[in-house]
Design a protein around this motif. Structure first.
Motif, mmCIF file in Angstrom:
data_model
loop_
_atom_site.group_PDB
_atom_site.id
_atom_site.type_symbol
_atom_site.label_atom_id
_atom_site.label_comp_id
_atom_site.label_asym_id
_atom_site.label_seq_id
_atom_site.Cartn_x
_atom_site.Cartn_y
_atom_site.Cartn_z
ATOM 1 N N TYR A 134 12.619 8.365 -6.396
ATOM 2 C CA TYR A 134 11.448 8.423 -5.514
ATOM 3 C C TYR A 134 11.696 9.292 -4.287
ATOM 4 O O TYR A 134 10.753 9.905 -3.765
ATOM 5 C CB TYR A 134 11.016 7.013 -5.107
ATOM 6 N N ASN A 158 8.885 12.093 -3.991
ATOM 7 C CA ASN A 158 8.027 12.099 -2.807
ATOM 8 C C ASN A 158 8.483 13.088 -1.738
ATOM 9 O O ASN A 158 7.655 13.696 -1.067
ATOM 10 C CB ASN A 158 7.970 10.699 -2.197
ATOM 11 N N SER A 183 0.836 -1.197 0.000
ATOM 12 C CA SER A 183 0.000 0.000 0.000
ATOM 13 C C SER A 183 0.871 1.246 0.000
ATOM 14 O O SER A 183 1.997 1.228 0.495
ATOM 15 C CB SER A 183 -0.895 -0.004 1.251
ATOM 16 N N THR A 184 0.330 2.326 -0.549
ATOM 17 C CA THR A 184 1.062 3.600 -0.540
ATOM 18 C C THR A 184 1.013 4.273 0.823
ATOM 19 O O THR A 184 1.558 5.367 0.986
ATOM 20 C CB THR A 184 0.477 4.566 -1.591
ATOM 21 N N ARG A 185 0.390 3.635 1.790
ATOM 22 C CA ARG A 185 0.312 4.202 3.142
ATOM 23 C C ARG A 185 0.442 3.080 4.163
ATOM 24 O O ARG A 185 0.125 1.919 3.892
ATOM 25 C CB ARG A 185 -1.017 4.923 3.360
ATOM 26 N N HIS A 231 0.559 12.284 -0.787
ATOM 27 C CA HIS A 231 1.587 11.773 0.132
ATOM 28 C C HIS A 231 2.982 12.231 -0.288
ATOM 29 O O HIS A 231 3.945 11.450 -0.254
ATOM 30 C CB HIS A 231 1.542 10.233 0.204
ATOM 31 N N PHE A 234 5.869 -0.474 -7.562
ATOM 32 C CA PHE A 234 5.992 0.644 -8.486
ATOM 33 C C PHE A 234 6.731 0.268 -9.772
ATOM 34 O O PHE A 234 6.265 0.572 -10.873
ATOM 35 C CB PHE A 234 6.692 1.824 -7.809
ATOM 36 N N LEU A 251 8.143 -0.868 -1.396
ATOM 37 C CA LEU A 251 7.022 -0.597 -2.297
ATOM 38 C C LEU A 251 7.509 -0.337 -3.725
ATOM 39 O O LEU A 251 6.887 -0.778 -4.701
ATOM 40 C CB LEU A 251 6.257 0.615 -1.766
ATOM 41 N N LEU A 301 8.925 2.712 1.623
ATOM 42 C CA LEU A 301 8.948 3.205 0.242
ATOM 43 C C LEU A 301 9.868 2.367 -0.631
ATOM 44 O O LEU A 301 9.528 2.039 -1.785
ATOM 45 C CB LEU A 301 9.386 4.668 0.224
ATOM 46 N N ALA A 322 3.343 7.866 5.470
ATOM 47 C CA ALA A 322 4.210 7.490 4.350
ATOM 48 C C ALA A 322 5.464 8.356 4.375
ATOM 49 O O ALA A 322 5.566 9.314 5.142
ATOM 50 C CB ALA A 322 3.470 7.657 3.022
#
Length: 610
Positions: free
Chosen positions: A534, A538, A76-78, A369, A473, A468, A465, A395
């Protein structure tokens, strides 16, 4: 005058000076506002009111934990669990700083379930009572997932022995799975959420100087609290939506919590009626500008009144109003595709122009995020709008922002990272149990347990991250050959490539790719390049600080080399690599986003060196 007569006078003068300084300090603090976005609060020790599942006993606390699996978090992105503690840490930090005004720009809960909304209310009530904080909320796509709620569930709670446990409001949600039934996991809609959190901006308070909403006549000079309160009921704040012209609530409002500062909360949620149910959207103002165009007339009225009355107007919503990739979004669409990297959420230029033309100058948003400052200027009207992206507490980079207003047009904005978070590792032993269970079941979704060695919350979210990026990604968003090359080209090879002409560069990359695909090695010796991408995308300036000096020199060397030659237009590996570094360079040379000042009168932004 003798010495004895002089002492009381000096004491009185000193006392008055101290009181004056105290009042100035209090005034300074009262004009500072914190923005905490995308908390995604989930009650990690909830009472599910379920006979079938109480949670997992946590030996550290002796309580039953109602948490999601690490496997789920790493896809998940969170985060779902540790962000509960990061929210508390952020509030404690604000308490120490004496900041009383706190804005939550949406996704304050994770899907608006009763257990999570009630947990949020309990926390906000506590800090309101104990610290005198005032909270102002607006809705995000994870708050009312559906405008009027409904039966729902989650299949990825951590179960008793380390596997997944489904929890739902009805057996029908997961008919083929052993499901624990709990009404605490259903969706709440606008009526339940706004009523439960009614003290936090959605309705007028006697503590405020002024409060209004889009469907009420704007009358600042004859403000009557009782009348405004009577007109604030949700059923009076609706608009017609879609072909069927069905009515939906709009929770937008304007509030003046302290003299001279107006907070404009824009409800950017959009819902469409499909078949027999409402469906939410996460696109934001590209759709809201059409489906909720009544807001634009109201915004124009608000901005005009703010200017006339000398008020500092700060707009906030869950959704951004300006492009948030430092001008690289079109290049990203060209390289990666329109539907990758959540690019559908990027506001169109036409959208930004509508809200800038309505008079918005500064806007705080969440949803993405990320940490970023976007600037939009319409060349025809010269209207300038600043979009401040507030990072998520769930995140990387975990941070919140503060804004100080020194006068009507000057703002100082600072980003506060959350590095240390108490209780961050409270569930780590339970994750180890989960990892053991996955290992024994030879589950292909087993995750890298090194994340449990994270020493602080910043490292933990960064490791989240990194995992992920690797598992989700790159496989879903990146051209396969480009990803292979970026993770296997050495610094010297990149420097050499940067000095080649187009034909030489293509030949070199094709030969390199051929060797890589023929090799049986699975290691990715230079994966840091995509990881750094990233960090910048981010984290912006916060992420840039984490890139080593040798890699900074490498990137600047490549940027310079590519600036000295033209880029081919035909599809090729060489062109893809050129495009990638063009995007990378725009992210690298970003607007100030860490600590900076904005002058709305002169339309300037300036980095503040700490």
């Amino acid at each position: 005058m003798n010495k004895k007569q002089l002492i009381p006078i000096l004491f009185s003068a000193a006392f008055q000076l101290a009181c004056s300084n105290s009042n100035l300090q209090a005034q300074s603090q009262s004009r500072e506002i914190a923005f905490l976005s995308d908390v995604h609060l989930q009650d990690v020790y909830a009472d599910l009111n379920s006979d079938e599942f109480k949670g997992v006993l946590n030996p550290k606390t002796g309580k039953f934990a109602t948490i999601r699996t690490m496997k789920s978090q790493l896809n998940s992105t969170r985060l779902f669990n540790e962000n509960y503690f990061s929210f508390i840490s952020a509030l404690e930090d604000l308490k120490t700083k004496g900041i009383k005004l706190v804005v939550l720009p949406g996704d304050f809960t994770d899907d608006g379930q009763p257990m999570n909304v009630l947990a949020l209310k309990k926390i906000l009530d506590q800090y309101s009572a104990d610290s005198g904080m005032r909270f102002f909320l607006t809705t995000g796509n994870h708050d009312p997932v559906k405008p009027f709620g409904g039966i729902a569930g989650k299949s990825d709670f951590l179960g008793t022995y380390g596997g997944q446990q489904a929890i739902a409001g009805s057996k029908e949600v997961y008919p083929s799975t052993h499901t624990a039934i709990s009404d605490q996991i259903n969706y709440w809609g606008y009526p339940e959420i706004t009523e439960t959190l009614s003290a936090y901006g959605f309705f007028p308070s006697q503590k405020d100087i002024f409060w209004t909403h889009p469907f009420e006549e704007f009358d600042y000079d004859n403000y009557n609290f009782e009348q405004v309160q009577a007109n604030s009921h949700l059923e009076k704040r609706v608009y017609a939506s879609g072909e069927n012209r069905l009515t939906l609530p709009d929770a937008s409002y304007l509030v003046e919590p302290i003299d001279g500062v107006w907070l404009l909360a824009l409800d950017g949620n959009v819902y469409t009626y499909s078949g027999s149910e409402w469906k939410g959207s996460s696109v934001g103002f590209n759709q809201a500008a059409f489906h909720k165009n009544h807001q634009l007339d109201w915004i124009s009225k608000v901005t005009s009144e703010a200017k006339k009355r000398g008020k500092t107007l700060i707009s906030f919503s869950h959704y951004p109003l300006v492009e948030f990739h430092d001008g690289a979004s079109e290049e990203m669409k060209s390289l990666f595709g329109n539907q990758k990297f959540q690019l559908a959420r990027v506001p169109h230029r036409e959208t930004s122009n509508l809200y800038a033309a309505a008079g918005i100058q500064i806007h705080f948003a969440g949803h993405m995020h990320i940490n970023d400052t976007g600037i939009f200027q319409d060349h025809r009207t010269k209207n300038t709008m600043y979009n401040i992206q507030v990072p998520s507490l769930a995140a990387f980079p975990p941070a919140y922002k503060t804004v100080k207003t020194t006068d009507v047009s000057n703002l100082e904005i600072e980003t506060i990272p959350l590095t240390e978070v108490d209780h961050m590792n409270e569930f780590f032993d339970l994750y180890r149990m989960e990892h053991k269970w996955l290992f024994e079941k030879q589950d292909p979704g087993i995750w890298d347990s090194t994340i449990l060695a994270s020493q602080d919350y910043m490292e933990y979210t960064r490791n989240h991250l990194l995992e992920l990026t690797k598992s989700r990604f790159i496989p879903s968003d990146w051209p396969e050959n480009l990803a292979i090359l970026l993770q296997n080209l050495s610094p010297q090879e990149l420097i050499n490539w940067g000095e080649m002409n187009e034909t030489q560069g293509e030949s070199f990359l094709q030969e390199k790719l051929k060797k890589l695909k023929a090799s049986t090695k699975s290691t990715l010796p230079y994966h840091y390049l995509i990881d750094d991408f990233y960090l910048l995308k981010n984290g912006d300036e916060l992420g840039k600080e984490m890139i080593s000096e040798d890699r900074i020199r490498l990137y600047e060397n490549i940027f310079y080399s590519l600036s000295q030659k033209s880029q081919g237009k035909e599809p090729s590996l060489n062109r893809e690599l050129n495009q990638f570094f063009g995007i990378f360079e725009k992210l690298y040379h970003s607007n100030p986003s860490d600590h900076f000042a904005i002058d709305l009168k002169n339309n300037t932004i300036k980095k503040i060196e700490d």
